[in-house]
Design a protein around this motif. Structure first.
Motif, short mmCIF file in Angstrom:
data_model
loop_
_atom_site.label_atom_id
_atom_site.label_comp_id
_atom_site.label_asym_id
_atom_site.label_seq_id
_atom_site.Cartn_x
_atom_site.Cartn_y
_atom_site.Cartn_z
N ARG A 89 42.68 -33.87 -42.13
CA ARG A 89 41.74 -34.57 -43.01
C ARG A 89 40.32 -34.09 -42.71
N SER A 90 39.62 -33.70 -43.75
CA SER A 90 38.34 -33.01 -43.53
C SER A 90 37.12 -33.84 -43.90
N ASN A 91 37.29 -35.00 -44.52
CA ASN A 91 36.15 -35.85 -44.85
C ASN A 91 35.89 -36.77 -43.66
N VAL A 92 34.84 -36.49 -42.90
CA VAL A 92 34.58 -37.16 -41.63
C VAL A 92 33.34 -38.05 -41.76
N VAL A 93 33.51 -39.33 -41.41
CA VAL A 93 32.41 -40.29 -41.46
C VAL A 93 32.31 -40.98 -40.11
N PRO A 94 31.12 -41.02 -39.49
CA PRO A 94 30.98 -41.79 -38.24
C PRO A 94 31.29 -43.26 -38.50
N HIS A 95 32.17 -43.83 -37.68
CA HIS A 95 32.59 -45.22 -37.87
C HIS A 95 31.91 -46.15 -36.88
N PHE A 96 31.86 -45.75 -35.61
CA PHE A 96 31.08 -46.48 -34.61
C PHE A 96 30.70 -45.53 -33.48
N PRO A 97 29.41 -45.51 -33.14
CA PRO A 97 28.30 -46.02 -33.94
C PRO A 97 28.11 -45.18 -35.20
N THR A 98 27.36 -45.69 -36.15
CA THR A 98 27.26 -45.02 -37.44
C THR A 98 26.25 -43.88 -37.44
N ASP A 99 25.44 -43.76 -36.41
CA ASP A 99 24.54 -42.62 -36.30
C ASP A 99 25.19 -41.54 -35.44
N LEU A 100 24.85 -40.27 -35.67
CA LEU A 100 25.46 -39.17 -34.91
C LEU A 100 24.92 -39.13 -33.48
N ASP A 101 23.59 -39.07 -33.32
CA ASP A 101 22.92 -39.25 -32.03
C ASP A 101 23.59 -38.46 -30.90
N GLY A 102 23.51 -37.13 -31.00
CA GLY A 102 24.03 -36.29 -29.92
C GLY A 102 25.42 -35.75 -30.16
N TRP A 103 26.07 -36.11 -31.24
CA TRP A 103 27.41 -35.61 -31.58
C TRP A 103 27.35 -34.93 -32.94
N THR A 104 28.07 -33.83 -33.10
CA THR A 104 28.23 -33.19 -34.39
C THR A 104 29.71 -32.94 -34.64
N PHE A 105 30.10 -32.97 -35.93
CA PHE A 105 31.50 -32.82 -36.33
C PHE A 105 31.56 -31.80 -37.45
N THR A 106 32.34 -30.73 -37.24
CA THR A 106 32.44 -29.65 -38.22
C THR A 106 33.88 -29.44 -38.62
N PRO A 107 34.29 -29.93 -39.79
CA PRO A 107 35.66 -29.68 -40.24
C PRO A 107 35.81 -28.27 -40.80
N THR A 108 36.91 -27.60 -40.43
CA THR A 108 37.21 -26.26 -40.91
C THR A 108 38.70 -26.15 -41.14
N GLY A 109 39.11 -26.11 -42.39
CA GLY A 109 40.54 -26.03 -42.69
C GLY A 109 41.27 -27.23 -42.15
N ASP A 110 42.26 -26.99 -41.28
CA ASP A 110 43.05 -28.06 -40.68
C ASP A 110 42.58 -28.41 -39.27
N SER A 111 41.33 -28.20 -38.99
CA SER A 111 40.82 -28.51 -37.65
C SER A 111 39.44 -29.15 -37.75
N LEU A 112 39.06 -29.78 -36.65
CA LEU A 112 37.76 -30.42 -36.54
C LEU A 112 37.13 -30.00 -35.22
N THR A 113 35.96 -29.39 -35.30
CA THR A 113 35.23 -29.00 -34.09
C THR A 113 34.18 -30.07 -33.78
N VAL A 114 34.21 -30.54 -32.56
CA VAL A 114 33.34 -31.63 -32.12
C VAL A 114 32.46 -31.12 -30.99
N THR A 115 31.18 -31.38 -31.09
CA THR A 115 30.24 -31.02 -30.03
C THR A 115 29.43 -32.25 -29.64
N THR A 116 29.30 -32.45 -28.34
CA THR A 116 28.40 -33.50 -27.85
C THR A 116 27.36 -32.87 -26.95
#
Length: 675
Positions: free
Chosen positions: A632-659
């Motif tokens: 699933r590629s539609n990513v929404v922060p659920h808690f907390p609702t601000d990104l604040d030091g985290w990024t989420f990059t969906p690519t195909g069938d994967s999700l790359t997460v950086t903190t």
């Protein structure tokens, strides 16, 4: 005679009916390869008795003389329940194997000896199923107080089940991969749940018993087998005499199938929902505040509780549970049993505190440890010896406590009077039932074996719970035993909530939260969330994330928190309640694998048809990046609702997460399919 095929929604069973004992093979839902062929099917019942053991000298519970002498008599199929009767013509022993369709199947054995004389059984399997191969991975879990649900995978061929068969030498293997739990803590050391994974299939199971159990995997000259049972003579000092008026029924077990690890655990989740005795009151799924963890720690008073009650109501808690100590004048461990409110802790009585809970719109709850009486309690002298577990006529004593025997009318009356009084006097709608003292191997009272005495007590406890809930249909009960030391589906098929740990450190709670859905339903998994006032924002958020993907069990000094901290708590409860709306339809998966105790990154997904919730924990300091396989590629922060030091990059069938946070941190995401 043709094989008998019988189907549950997600599992097919094949029974071989010929001139030998009935043999069983399980396979998937018709789209997956069977775990072997009919030639690999195994006798589905193994049984030993005094004077009739195994055909080989071995510690295994297969190749039993009585099991091999059983012969098919008849079967009865209602569509949802299958009963197969077998009989040993020589001894007159009869065994009925019962299968109930859920997502998979629930199964047990009913043993009778209707003819003259008796047999003293020393082992009866609940279920034995054939495996095509034992070159498989076994997923199993160790557990202990504050370190629950530690899963690992073992390749059986490289461990317990070495391949010793090579032409022209054809020996019969006698080894086994065995997992056993002792005494009354059914999950005190190991979990009664497992999954076997081959390249093309997976089988999952759970043993549904609130006492000792055993399972083993091995192989014979015909192929592999999985055997599931309750207590045994060899492991648990269990035996029982069966005769015309004394039948015996084994503990139930559940079996499911999947194509891989996560699909097998998803099937176990659906099977747990099928066996759970859910009541209308269970639909409430309230947020419970409890004053224990990282807060009062068993030392409640009026002065400490009133501000906590107000603060819990202000953030939106639904229930308020007063934990241990409300009955105590001082040191209480070996004086419990009367369960009368303390006369020194509450300046105007406990009623004043309970009334504040009611006035703030919450349902009051109390902690109770019903199965023990302290050795220094006056109740220990008032109750007869028959009310307690005994060995050789002497009360079993553990850690300064006597243990009630729930077969005893006096013991049950004491507990009924206690619970009824607390409900009548205070309007209690929630109990946290704890159990911090183990029984040992059991009781020989009434001439039973130790193991059979314990089994009868275990079953009497379940009967008492059933009766209690029938009398009080609006009562919710939490299952606790030093955290999760009795986390089984004999208890959880009946009770509302499971405490998943007593762990007090948020960083160490993360793998417990993430692993819990392998054993307990997400909608029953009570995860402590105990944010600490004055901690950093990331520490505060981390503690709250631990509670969100399950049943958030709120604690902490809410009355000491500033406005920003309280807003975070309210935001966490709102995010949690959004998940609660779907929780009893979601199934777990682990994009990074089941968590190890020391993992830096931990991930738990709760998946539904249109949405997934992903909890992510990073338990190290400093920047880090990880990629997870997620469709699933539609990513929404659920808690907390601000990104604040985290990024989420969906690519195909994967999700790359950086903190990039300089300290451990955690987030919850909502994932949807693209619109």
């Amino acid at each position: 005679m043709k094989p008998l095929h019988w189907n549950a929604p997600e599992l097919s069973l094949t029974f071989v009916l010929d001139d030998g004992p009935v043999r069983l093979l399980a396979e998937g839902d018709g789209t997956r390869r069977a775990a072997g062929t009919p030639d690999a099917a195994r006798p589905m019942v193994e049984v030993t008795a005094v004077g009739s053991g195994n055909t080989l000298s071995t510690s295994r519970h297969v190749d039993t003389v009585l099991g091999h002498r059983l012969r098919y008599v008849r079967h009865d199929d209602t569509g949802t329940t299958l009963r197969i009767l077998q009989e040993d013509p020589e001894s007159g022993l009869q065994v009925t194997s019962v299968f109930e369709a859920g997502a998979g199947v629930r199964a047990w054995s009913e043993v009778a000896h209707p003819g003259p004389g008796t047999l003293r059984l020393t082992f009866v399997s609940s279920l034995v199923v054939g495996l095509g191969s034992v070159d498989v991975e076994l997923y199993s879990a160790e557990t202990s107080w504050m370190a629950e649900s530690r899963w690992s995978a073992q390749r059986l061929r490289s461990g317990a089940l070495a391949d010793i068969v090579h032409a022209p030498h054809q020996p019969v293997a006698r080894s086994r991969a065995a997992v056993t739990s002792l005494d009354s803590w059914s999950t005190g050391e190991r979990l009664p749940v497992g999954v076997l994974v081959d390249q093309q299939y997976a089988l999952g199971w759970q043993i549904e018993h609130n006492g000792p159990w055993h399972y083993e995997i091995g192989e014979t000259r015909y192929g592999g087998y999985l055997l599931l049972s309750g207590p045994t003579d060899q492991e648990h000092q269990w035996s029982v005499e069966v005769g015309a008026d004394s039948p015996f029924t084994t503990v139930p077990v559940s079996l499911v199938a999947g194509s891989d690890r996560d699909s097998a655990f998803a099937a176990l989740t659906r099977q747990r929902r099928a066996v759970r005795r859910r009541r209308p009151v269970d639909d409430r799924m309230p947020v419970v505040y409890n004053d224990y963890m990282n807060t009062l720690l068993g030392d409640p008073t009026t002065e400490k509780l009133l501000p906590l009650i107000d603060a819990a109501a202000d953030v939106g808690a639904d229930y308020f549970c007063i934990d241990a100590g409300w009955y105590a004048e001082g040191d209480w461990w070996n004086t419990v049993g009367a369960w009368q409110p303390s006369t020194t802790r509450f300046r105007n009585g406990l009623g004043e505190v309970i009334e504040r809970i009611h006035a703030r719109g919450m349902v009051p709850g109390l902690w109770l440890e019903p199965e023990v009486i302290g050795t220094r309690s006056p109740i220990a002298l008032e109750l007869p010896d028959d009310a307690f577990l005994t060995r050789g006529g002497t009360r079993v004593t553990q850690s300064g406590r006597y243990l009630l025997d729930l077969r005893s009318p006096a013991a049950r009356q004491h507990l009924n009077d206690t619970v009824d009084r607390l409900i009548a006097d205070f309007g209690v709608g929630f109990f946290k039932f704890d159990n911090n003292t183990t029984t040992g191997p059991g009781t020989d009272k009434g001439g039973t074996s130790l193991g059979q005495g314990l089994l009868e007590h275990n079953r009497a406890l379940l009967d008492w719970l059933d009766d209690l809930q029938a009398r009080h249909p609006d009562l919710l009960i939490e299952n606790c035993a030093s955290g999760a030391m009795r986390m089984d589906y004999a208890m959880l098929s009946r009770l509302h909530l499971q405490s998943t740990s007593d762990q007090e450190h948020p960083l160490l709670y993360a793998p417990i939260t993430a692993a819990a859905p392998a054993t307990v339903l997400p909608e029953q998994a009570g995860h402590w969330a105990y944010p600490i006032s004055g901690s950093t924002r990331e520490e505060f958020v981390f503690a709250l994330v631990n509670g969100i993907p399950g049943r958030l069990y709120l604690s902490g000094h809410l009355n000491r928190m500033d406005a920003k901290e309280l807003d975070l708590v309210r935001s966490a409860l709102a995010a949690h309640r959004e998940i609660l709306a779907d929780l009893d339809t979601l199934v777990p998966s682990w994009p990074l694998g089941l968590p190890a105790w020391g993992d830096e990154w931990i991930a738990l997904a709760l998946d539904g048809p249109s949405v997934s919730y992903l909890a992510l924990w990073h338990r190290a300091a400093g920047p880090s990046t990880i990629t997870l396989p997620l469709p699933r590629s539609n990513v929404v922060p659920h808690f907390p609702t601000d990104l604040d030091g985290w990024t989420f990059t969906p690519t195909g069938d994967s999700l790359t997460v950086t903190t990039t946070t300089p300290e451990p941190s955690a987030r919850v995401l909502r994932l949807n399919d693209p619109a």
